[in-house]
Scaffold this motif. Structure first.
Motif, PDB file in Angstrom:
ATOM      1  N   GLY A 114     -23.124 -30.366  16.538  1.00  0.00           N
ATOM      2  CA  GLY A 114     -22.940 -29.529  17.719  1.00  0.00           C
ATOM      3  C   GLY A 114     -22.759 -30.305  19.005  1.00  0.00           C
ATOM      4  N   SER A 115     -23.023 -29.628  20.096  1.00  0.00           N
ATOM      5  CA  SER A 115     -22.689 -30.122  21.427  1.00  0.00           C
ATOM      6  C   SER A 115     -23.652 -31.203  21.918  1.00  0.00           C
ATOM      7  CB  SER A 115     -22.696 -28.956  22.415  1.00  0.00           C
ATOM      8  OG  SER A 115     -22.542 -29.414  23.724  1.00  0.00           O
ATOM      9  N   GLU A 116     -23.142 -32.025  22.822  1.00  0.00           N
ATOM     10  CA  GLU A 116     -23.975 -33.009  23.504  1.00  0.00           C
ATOM     11  C   GLU A 116     -25.005 -32.344  24.407  1.00  0.00           C
ATOM     12  OE1 GLU A 116     -23.920 -36.683  24.056  1.00  0.00           O
ATOM     13  OE2 GLU A 116     -23.213 -36.465  22.017  1.00  0.00           O
ATOM     14  N   GLN A 117     -24.696 -31.118  24.829  1.00  0.00           N
ATOM     15  CA  GLN A 117     -25.592 -30.415  25.742  1.00  0.00           C
ATOM     16  C   GLN A 117     -26.964 -30.232  25.084  1.00  0.00           C
ATOM     17  OE1 GLN A 117     -24.053 -26.703  27.088  1.00  0.00           O
ATOM     18  NE2 GLN A 117     -25.672 -26.366  28.573  1.00  0.00           N
ATOM     19  N   GLY A 118     -27.993 -30.636  25.762  1.00  0.00           N
ATOM     20  CA  GLY A 118     -29.346 -30.543  25.216  1.00  0.00           C
ATOM     21  C   GLY A 118     -29.759 -31.772  24.437  1.00  0.00           C
ATOM     22  N   ASN A 119     -28.807 -32.666  24.159  1.00  0.00           N
ATOM     23  CA  ASN A 119     -29.123 -33.890  23.423  1.00  0.00           C
ATOM     24  C   ASN A 119     -28.239 -35.028  23.928  1.00  0.00           C
ATOM     25  OD1 ASN A 119     -30.174 -35.693  21.604  1.00  0.00           O
ATOM     26  ND2 ASN A 119     -29.190 -34.808  19.802  1.00  0.00           N
ATOM     27  N   PRO A 120     -28.304 -35.325  25.222  1.00  0.00           N
ATOM     28  CA  PRO A 120     -27.421 -36.344  25.797  1.00  0.00           C
ATOM     29  C   PRO A 120     -27.764 -37.738  25.274  1.00  0.00           C
ATOM     30  CG  PRO A 120     -29.101 -35.687  27.381  1.00  0.00           C
ATOM     31  CD  PRO A 120     -29.243 -34.762  26.204  1.00  0.00           C
ATOM     32  N   GLY A 121     -26.728 -38.539  25.137  1.00  0.00           N
ATOM     33  CA  GLY A 121     -26.934 -39.922  24.735  1.00  0.00           C
ATOM     34  C   GLY A 121     -27.388 -40.099  23.303  1.00  0.00           C
ATOM     35  N   ARG A 122     -27.121 -39.115  22.447  1.00  0.00           N
ATOM     36  CA  ARG A 122     -27.643 -39.221  21.076  1.00  0.00           C
ATOM     37  C   ARG A 122     -26.933 -40.279  20.249  1.00  0.00           C
ATOM     38  NH1 ARG A 122     -25.253 -33.976  17.893  1.00  0.00           N
ATOM     39  NH2 ARG A 122     -23.276 -33.818  18.994  1.00  0.00           N
ATOM     40  N   TRP A 123     -25.780 -40.790  20.729  1.00  0.00           N
ATOM     41  CA  TRP A 123     -25.060 -41.807  19.970  1.00  0.00           C
ATOM     42  C   TRP A 123     -25.264 -43.216  20.551  1.00  0.00           C
ATOM     43  CZ3 TRP A 123     -24.337 -39.324  15.850  1.00  0.00           C
ATOM     44  CH2 TRP A 123     -23.906 -37.998  15.852  1.00  0.00           C
ATOM     45  N   ARG A 124     -26.264 -43.392  21.375  1.00  0.00           N
ATOM     46  CA  ARG A 124     -26.509 -44.715  21.961  1.00  0.00           C
ATOM     47  C   ARG A 124     -26.888 -45.740  20.911  1.00  0.00           C
ATOM     48  NH1 ARG A 124     -30.040 -42.554  27.102  1.00  0.00           N
ATOM     49  NH2 ARG A 124     -28.281 -41.783  28.347  1.00  0.00           N
ATOM     50  N   PHE A 125     -27.359 -45.272  19.754  1.00  0.00           N
ATOM     51  CA  PHE A 125     -27.716 -46.245  18.718  1.00  0.00           C
ATOM     52  C   PHE A 125     -26.484 -46.945  18.162  1.00  0.00           C
ATOM     53  CE2 PHE A 125     -27.029 -42.428  16.164  1.00  0.00           C
ATOM     54  CZ  PHE A 125     -26.376 -42.913  15.029  1.00  0.00           C
ATOM     55  N   TYR A 126     -25.280 -46.537  18.614  1.00  0.00           N
ATOM     56  CA  TYR A 126     -24.074 -47.281  18.238  1.00  0.00           C
ATOM     57  C   TYR A 126     -24.206 -48.743  18.659  1.00  0.00           C
ATOM     58  CZ  TYR A 126     -19.283 -49.024  18.365  1.00  0.00           C
ATOM     59  OH  TYR A 126     -18.149 -49.786  18.197  1.00  0.00           O
ATOM     60  N   ASN A 127     -24.848 -48.996  19.779  1.00  0.00           N
ATOM     61  CA  ASN A 127     -25.004 -50.384  20.246  1.00  0.00           C
ATOM     62  C   ASN A 127     -25.850 -51.208  19.276  1.00  0.00           C
ATOM     63  OD1 ASN A 127     -23.467 -50.054  22.646  1.00  0.00           O
ATOM     64  ND2 ASN A 127     -25.211 -49.025  23.615  1.00  0.00           N
ATOM     65  N   GLU A 128     -26.877 -50.575  18.683  1.00  0.00           N
ATOM     66  CA  GLU A 128     -27.662 -51.264  17.650  1.00  0.00           C
ATOM     67  C   GLU A 128     -26.803 -51.526  16.421  1.00  0.00           C
ATOM     68  OE1 GLU A 128     -31.277 -49.123  16.802  1.00  0.00           O
ATOM     69  OE2 GLU A 128     -31.290 -48.297  18.837  1.00  0.00           O
ATOM     70  N   PHE A 129     -26.021 -50.498  16.028  1.00  0.00           N
ATOM     71  CA  PHE A 129     -25.116 -50.666  14.898  1.00  0.00           C
ATOM     72  C   PHE A 129     -24.124 -51.792  15.170  1.00  0.00           C
ATOM     73  CE2 PHE A 129     -20.708 -49.743  13.731  1.00  0.00           C
ATOM     74  CZ  PHE A 129     -20.763 -49.871  12.351  1.00  0.00           C
ATOM     75  N   LEU A 130     -23.572 -51.823  16.388  1.00  0.00           N
ATOM     76  CA  LEU A 130     -22.577 -52.839  16.728  1.00  0.00           C
ATOM     77  C   LEU A 130     -23.170 -54.248  16.630  1.00  0.00           C
ATOM     78  CD1 LEU A 130     -19.685 -53.355  17.682  1.00  0.00           C
ATOM     79  CD2 LEU A 130     -20.503 -53.120  20.044  1.00  0.00           C
ATOM     80  N   ALA A 131     -24.424 -54.398  17.038  1.00  0.00           N
ATOM     81  CA  ALA A 131     -25.076 -55.715  16.929  1.00  0.00           C
ATOM     82  C   ALA A 131     -25.219 -56.115  15.455  1.00  0.00           C
ATOM     83  CB  ALA A 131     -26.441 -55.669  17.603  1.00  0.00           C
ATOM     84  N   ASP A 132     -25.617 -55.177  14.610  1.00  0.00           N
ATOM     85  CA  ASP A 132     -25.708 -55.465  13.174  1.00  0.00           C
ATOM     86  C   ASP A 132     -24.343 -55.777  12.586  1.00  0.00           C
ATOM     87  OD1 ASP A 132     -28.425 -55.149  13.106  1.00  0.00           O
ATOM     88  OD2 ASP A 132     -28.400 -53.092  12.353  1.00  0.00           O
ATOM     89  N   TRP A 133     -23.336 -55.017  13.013  1.00  0.00           N
ATOM     90  CA  TRP A 133     -21.969 -55.226  12.531  1.00  0.00           C
ATOM     91  C   TRP A 133     -21.506 -56.653  12.850  1.00  0.00           C
ATOM     92  CZ3 TRP A 133     -17.879 -52.803  10.061  1.00  0.00           C
ATOM     93  CH2 TRP A 133     -16.611 -53.328  10.301  1.00  0.00           C
ATOM     94  N   ARG A 134     -21.710 -57.067  14.075  1.00  0.00           N
ATOM     95  CA  ARG A 134     -21.264 -58.403  14.473  1.00  0.00           C
ATOM     96  C   ARG A 134     -22.050 -59.486  13.729  1.00  0.00           C
ATOM     97  NH1 ARG A 134     -20.995 -56.806  20.899  1.00  0.00           N
ATOM     98  NH2 ARG A 134     -18.828 -56.039  20.896  1.00  0.00           N
TER      99      ARG A 134
END
Length: 517
Positions: A114-134
């Motif tokens: 669903g919407s970002e509304q009510g749950n902003p920034g829920r995909w910030r863990f992409y940065n953790e994933f990106l560090a693992d990826w690299r």
């Protein structure tokens, strides 16, 4: 120094096969067994929602426990300059991807839909994933054979998690027919080759129409919705969001419930004044559907021939014209259709266009009847009743299920064929909740024939019962003892003796005999 030992290579070959296997088919269990050996935990033959133990199997986490130190060890060797063959790099890549996916799984689940509304920034863990990826893949001098960028992999991970959770949650039953249905839905989403899907097909699956067939009440719209909600959605790493941060667009229309004029207007839209009652311009579902959305045509076998021609053009050219408008529009979404009719017979009778059928059937899913599930695994009834009771009664669900199951056993019996399939079972649950009683409708001809077929497939009929019921079905269509005897190679007196009067009464509700006698 070699990059990996023989034992490590054997393990990673198994992990690679497992990572790209269909998770809902029995083959996955055998692949898990091959990877874990003596550490494999025995359990159910297929991955399915269970009333008492709804969580997935523990073998996954045992495999992750093996991968964690191995991926780190092999990555360290690559960074230290140890050479690896292309096949070994591919095995390392598959293992690292599985490990990264499992690390992200719970975070994807918590982020929800669903919407970002009510749950902003829920995909910030992409940065953790990106560090693992690299850490796993950004290694100087090493080029991996199937490498894609991190954004695409993150989007694939989210799609896999979402598709698995929706399919596991909504298409339930531990029988092999139910497992095959979940497996077929998984293939409709990812095809049989997930490597190819990840490379190129992820961006093209909307071009393929999906046709869902099966008896009435077997969850065809549920299958369509599962496929629609599991489509690939690109990830934007600049704003840390997916393209569908709003609700998934699923636009269903029941062809049989509307007149041809209304069906045409709902699908294609119309211009003001195009017909009586068209007082304003209207956008149809084909125009409203976004690129990542889906239009679902339920009971497509009942579609008017004129609309069939227009729908054929939509599939062929991805364009259409609203009623009363000369300007063309483009359909950008995915088209799905469902029917409980025998389309082969409808085509022979000239009621359904053959060219339209062959445009719709590039991808086909068949939903099994409830009787097929129960014939393969009687315990499925308990799972379904618990699932439906919890949905109907919430916190009182388990208590309700405890009332429904003995009521069914005492009043309908274990051999009841459930001609209305899952829809009928749900109504039974609701009736017992409200009135502590349920009265099945008398099944007609179609139900009686389907009941006969299910019991024959399950091996529940004696030879005498098998012959008697089949003779009755043929007689209901011919209306003649002589013609029935001729078709079946029997004596007329044998046919007359074998006809079941009660079954014949059910069959004659809707079937008109060819000959009257």
């Amino acid at each position: 120094m070699s990059f990996m030992t023989s034992a490590q290579r054997t393990l990673l070959v198994g992990v690679s096969r497992l990572g790209y296997a269909n998770p809902f088919l029995p083959e996955r269990v055998e692949l898990e067994r091959a990877v874990l050996g003596g550490e494999f935990m025995e359990g159910e033959a297929v991955w399915s929602y269970r009333a008492e133990h709804p969580e997935p199997r523990a073998n996954v986490w045992r495999i992750v426990g093996k991968l964690e130190p191995l991926v780190e060890q092999l990555g360290a060797r690559l960074r230290s300059g140890v050479a690896a063959r292309e096949q070994e790099l591919g095995l390392y890549e598959d293992a690292a991807l599985q490990l990264l996916y499992q690390r992200c799984y719970a975070k994807f689940y918590e982020a929800g839909f669903g919407s970002e509304q009510g749950n902003p920034g829920r995909w910030r863990f992409y940065n953790e994933f990106l560090a693992d990826w690299r850490h796993c893949f950004a290694i100087d001098g090493v080029r991996f054979p199937n490498e894609r960028d991190a954004r695409h992999t993150f989007a694939c991970f989210r799609q896999i998690q979402r598709a698995f959770d929706i399919t596991f949650r909504d298409i339930i039953g531990s029988s092999l027919p139910a497992a095959r249905l979940r497996g077929a839905v998984w293939q409709s989403i990812f095809t049989h080759d997930m490597r190819r899907y990840r490379r190129t097909l992820y961006a093209r699956m909307g071009e393929f129409a999906t046709l869902i067939t099966g008896p009435s009440g077997t969850g065809k719209e549920l299958v369509a919705r599962t496929i629609a909600e599991s489509r690939y959605v690109p990830f934007d790493d600049r704003r840390l969001g997916f393209a569908d941060d709003g609700e998934v667009a699923f636009l269903p229309i029941n062809i049989a419930a509307l007149s041809p004029t209304l069906v045409e207007s709902e699908l294609f839209g119309h211009k003001r004044g195009a017909f009586t009652g068209a007082v304003a311009d209207r956008r149809g579902f084909l125009e409203m559907c976004p690129e990542l959305g889906s239009v679902f045509l339920d009971e497509v076998g009942d579609m008017d021939p004129g609309i069939q021609v227009k729908l054929l053009r939509v599939i062929e050219t991805r364009t259409f014209h609203p009623v009363g408008d000369t300007a063309g529009r483009q359909f950008r979404g995915k088209l799905m259709a469902a029917t409980n009719r025998d389309l082969a017979q409808a085509m022979r009778q000239g009621q359904f266009r053959e060219d339209l059928y062959y445009r719709l059937c590039s991808d086909q899913v068949m939903t099994p009847s409830l009787a097929e599930q129960l014939a393969a695994s009687p315990g499925v009834l308990r799972e379904l009743v618990f699932y439906m009771a919890r949905r109907v009664a919430g916190a009182e669900g388990d208590a309700l299920a405890g009332e429904v199951l003995p009521w069914i056993a005492g009043n309908l019996g274990v051999d009841y064929a459930w001609p209305g399939n899952y829809r009928e079972l749900e109504q039974c649950v609701k009736n017992v909740l409200i009135r502590r009683n349920y009265r099945p409708a008398l099944g007609g001809a179609e139900d009686a024939v389907e009941e006969f077929a299910n019991q024959a497939r399950a091996g529940r009929l004696t030879a005498d019962e098998l012959m008697g019921r089949y003779v009755t079905i043929v007689y209901s269509r011919t209306g003649s003892y002589e013609e029935t005897a001729r078709r079946l190679g029997l004596d007329r007196r044998t046919v007359k003796a074998k006809v079941d009067a009660a079954l014949l009464g059910r069959l004659r509700q809707t079937v008109q005999p060819v000959l009257l006698r």
